[in-house]
Design an enzyme around this catalytic site. Structure first.
Site, short mmCIF file in Angstrom:
data_model
loop_
_atom_site.label_atom_id
_atom_site.label_comp_id
_atom_site.label_asym_id
_atom_site.label_seq_id
_atom_site.Cartn_x
_atom_site.Cartn_y
_atom_site.Cartn_z
N CYS A 82 9.65 1.02 4.51
CA CYS A 82 10.68 0.09 4.68
C CYS A 82 11.90 0.39 4.82
O CYS A 82 13.10 -0.07 5.52
CB CYS A 82 10.60 -1.15 3.83
SG CYS A 82 11.19 -0.99 2.13
N LYS A 127 -0.93 -8.00 -8.65
CA LYS A 127 -2.30 -7.61 -7.51
C LYS A 127 -1.79 -6.61 -6.86
O LYS A 127 -0.79 -6.47 -5.94
CB LYS A 127 -2.31 -9.16 -6.75
CG LYS A 127 -3.61 -8.92 -5.95
CD LYS A 127 -3.53 -9.36 -4.44
CE LYS A 127 -2.91 -8.44 -3.58
NZ LYS A 127 -3.76 -7.39 -3.01
N PHE A 157 0.76 -1.26 -0.02
CA PHE A 157 0.05 -0.09 0.03
C PHE A 157 0.92 1.27 0.08
O PHE A 157 0.31 2.47 -0.23
CB PHE A 157 -1.08 0.03 1.14
CG PHE A 157 -0.30 0.39 2.52
CD1 PHE A 157 0.27 -0.50 3.30
CD2 PHE A 157 0.05 1.90 2.97
CE1 PHE A 157 0.82 0.01 4.61
CE2 PHE A 157 0.44 2.28 4.00
CZ PHE A 157 1.01 1.36 4.87
N SER A 171 4.88 -6.88 4.63
CA SER A 171 5.19 -7.16 5.98
C SER A 171 6.26 -8.28 6.04
O SER A 171 6.10 -9.23 5.14
CB SER A 171 4.07 -7.11 6.89
OG SER A 171 3.27 -8.25 6.45
N GLU A 176 8.87 -3.04 14.27
CA GLU A 176 8.43 -2.21 13.29
C GLU A 176 6.98 -1.39 13.25
O GLU A 176 6.18 -2.07 13.60
CB GLU A 176 8.31 -2.83 11.67
CG GLU A 176 8.01 -1.77 10.69
CD GLU A 176 8.07 -2.64 9.44
OE1 GLU A 176 7.44 -3.65 9.09
OE2 GLU A 176 8.88 -1.97 8.32
#
Lengths: 147, 495
Positions: free
Chosen positions: B290, B182, B158, B235, B395
């Site tokens: 990230c 996707k 996202f 993730s 995180e």
């Protein structure tokens, strides 16, 4: 108003060059003197804005400090374009000089603050600043010759 | 300052793009929401397994003709796509801001970085070259060619809705494969706009497909025998599932996971430039990267330096303008959605409970413009953090900085290396010796020296180590070419 982001500064570039063009067009319409020279200034203004925008769009990276690069006071670059109805050509040239010096101050300060960001952008500011310096010298020369 | 115009008006329906056609899904749909004002800007299908199957079948059928198209011809489609992306640069950028919330500078940066991958993939004719050796034995030659394998699945996150699928898709199609992408259902418009341009560029039907959806599409990709490999960014827990799922079915994979990045600040750093870099690193993209800085490690026992640096950093952070990214003066947008914001608030609470000092409290947002607080946070800064605290280990994926102290560079490097992650760590110093020591010893795929967001250019791989990456080769550049092809070694003799 403080300018902090690169996108705001790039928008200001476009705005300043457009306002400056508007002023030179006004001089052409009013005085019919140095029409060719002022037309070349207008053309150069468009090129300056396009060059800087193109540079920004080609190097902007989310990884560099695009949102935090600047700390400029926008009020330092307000342009006074008002010319009285009966203003003389000499007065118009003096005003042109002030406008150019204000715009050039912006380019110098923008170049200084963008050095830690995207290398091509300060170079672009510097290149335009050099052109503006030449223009200032040209207008000053015109003013001196008339005195 | 006027707000730039929104490219998505009304409520637009996102469609799948399968076999060169925009298709209506038979599955349910969910709303797509602008996190700034919580307005519904579209609907996106939650596609079914059957729809994924159709896309894979179309990609399989398109494969042989695409694979036998000369690389230089395949590249010409990508050159055309690149032209279209440049022509639509601003529209693509504003779409990202409207659906994700990031600022317009960030969106334009994302667009540029995405296009760079298309540019690199255009060089496929050279990048895909093999090797040749005559006379390995008398009259016998041996050579290696790189061959595409078939259909690949590309799963996007996202936080970079436009760019990240382009870390893979251009290389996959340039090398003769076909793809099913996707996108994240939270931010599907960027890929939809991209696909409109892919269509306009004239890619043959079935070469580049998009199926929107959720878990069913992802698990469908993992199970599907027609898919040769998968790239994923998201993730770490999901990256692990991708890695395990692909392992069971023999698919090749690139699975990029999460991070906990350490920014190591030496007392000899250039303070002004370092502080600006920290603002971008920790709070750019609202910390949803990230590569975002998470832990700031102040090195040395000089309290005067520490206090001076922190005072300046807190002052600079406090003045960050938070609001709608289409306002050019805004420096930080909202969190992507309410649930993610709640998660971040939970971490802030845990930091307080664990005894860290909340030096800058961003929980009550100060927003430029009349927008609801729903998804907004201001930046937060914790001091007196120790490495065992949850806020230092996990995180958070939000605009939260944890400040730790280390006596010396050794301790700072050990602290950084003790993390389970190894994604984008950096040192700020004017000493070449410190920089080399850090670069040499840090266990991190991407390493910054006086750079706070260590994002590799498209012609380098996006590296990662430990729980930040599962796989062997990475997205982007030459490693992507390696991932999307297999070597075929030929030994040739003529009688």
């Amino acid at each position: 108003m403080k300018l902090k982001t690169t996108s705001e500064v790039i928008s200001l570039v476009k705005n300043l060059e457009e306002l400056s063009s508007k002023y030179y067009q006004d001089l052409i319409d009013r005085y019919s003197q140095e029409d060719e020279l002022f037309s070349s200034f207008i053309k150069e203004n468009t090129k300056n804005a396009t060059h800087i925008q193109r540079t920004y769009y080609s190097v902007i990276s989310d990884a560099l400090e695009g949102c935090f690069a600047f700390d400029l006071d926008a009020s330092n670059y307000d342009l006074d374009l008002e010319l009285a109805q009966d203003a003389s050509y000499d007065e118009a040239l003096e005003k042109a000089l002030q406008i150019e010096e204000t715009i050039n101050k912006f380019y110098d300060q923008a170049e200084e603050q963008s050095r830690s960001v995207m290398a091509d952008v300060p170079r672009a500011f510097k290149m335009v600043s050099k052109k503006k310096n030449k223009r200032i010298a040209c207008i000053r020369d015109m003013v001196n010759k008339r005195q | 300052m006027a707000i730039l115009s929104e490219p998505i008006t009304g409520v637009e329906e996102v469609k799948n793009y399968i076999d060169g056609e925009w298709t209506d899904s038979k599955g349910e749909s969910r709303d797509v929401v602008n996190p700034v004002n919580c307005q519904v800007i579209g609907t996106v299908p939650v596609s079914t397994r059957d729809e994924l199957d159709s896309a894979v079948q179309a990609a399989q059928e398109a494969f042989w003709e695409w694979r036998t198209t000369p690389p230089v011809t395949r590249a010409r489609y990508l050159f055309r796509l690149k032209e279209l992306l440049e022509e639509n640069f601003e529209m693509l950028s504003r779409v990202q801001t409207q659906e994700h919330g990031k600022t317009i500078d960030e969106s334009r940066g994302e667009t540029r970085r995405g296009i760079e991958n298309v540019e690199v993939a255009c060089g496929v004719a050279t990048l895909m070259m093999g090797e040749y050796l005559e006379d390995i034995a008398f009259g016998i030659d041996e050579y290696l060619v790189r061959s595409p394998l078939g259909v690949y699945g590309i799963i996007g996150p996202f936080n970079f809705p436009f760019m990240i699928p382009l870390w893979s898709a251009p290389y996959a199609v340039a090398t003769g494969n076909t793809v099913v992408v996707k996108p994240s259902s939270e931010v599907p418009f960027s890929q939809m706009r991209l696909m409109e341009l892919v269509e306009e560029a004239g890619f043959p039907p079935g070469v580049w497909n998009v199926v929107n959806g959720g878990r069913e599409v992802v698990s469908g990709m993992l199970d599907h025998p027609g898919i040769e490999g998968i790239t994923f960014v998201g993730s770490t827990p999901t990256a692990k599932l991708i890695c395990e799922g692909c392992g069971k079915t023999g698919k090749r994979f690139i699975a990029q996971g999460g991070a906990k990045n350490f920014m190591v600040i030496m007392p000899d750093c250039d303070v002004g430039s370092t502080i600006t870099a920290m603002l971008t690193s920790f709070f750019g993209n609202s910390g949803q990267r990230c590569l975002s800085g998470a832990n700031l490690v102040m090195v040395g026992e000089d309290d005067d330096f520490y206090n001076m640096f922190m005072d300046r950093l807190v002052e600079a952070t406090s003045s960050i303008i938070v609001g709608y990214g289409l306002d050019e003066s805004v420096q930080m947008g909202p969190i992507r959605d309410k649930e993610k914001k709640e998660n971040i608030l939970g971490y802030i609470e845990s930091g307080i409970q664990d005894g860290a000092s909340l030096r800058l409290d961003g929980r009550k947002p100060n927003i430029k413009g009349d927008y609801p607080e729903t998804c907004f946070l201001n930046p937060s800064i914790f001091e007196n953090v120790n490495p065992n605290m949850k806020i230092a280990r996990d995180e958070i994926f939000g605009p939260v900085m944890s400040v730790l102290r280390a006596k010396n560079l050794d301790e700072a490097i050990e602290m950084s290396n003790s993390s389970n992650f190894g994604n984008g760590n950096a040192i700020f110093t004017t000493s070449g010796k410190n920089a080399r020591e850090f670069r040499y010893r840090i266990v991190s795929g991407n390493v910054g020296i006086n750079v706070g967001i260590v994002a590799p250019m498209a012609f380098f791989p996006f590296s990662g180590m430990k729980d930040s990456f599962y796989g062997i080769v990475h997205t982007q550049g030459k490693e992507a070419i390696r991932f999307f092809t297999e070597s075929k070694v030929v030994i040739e003799r003529w009688f």
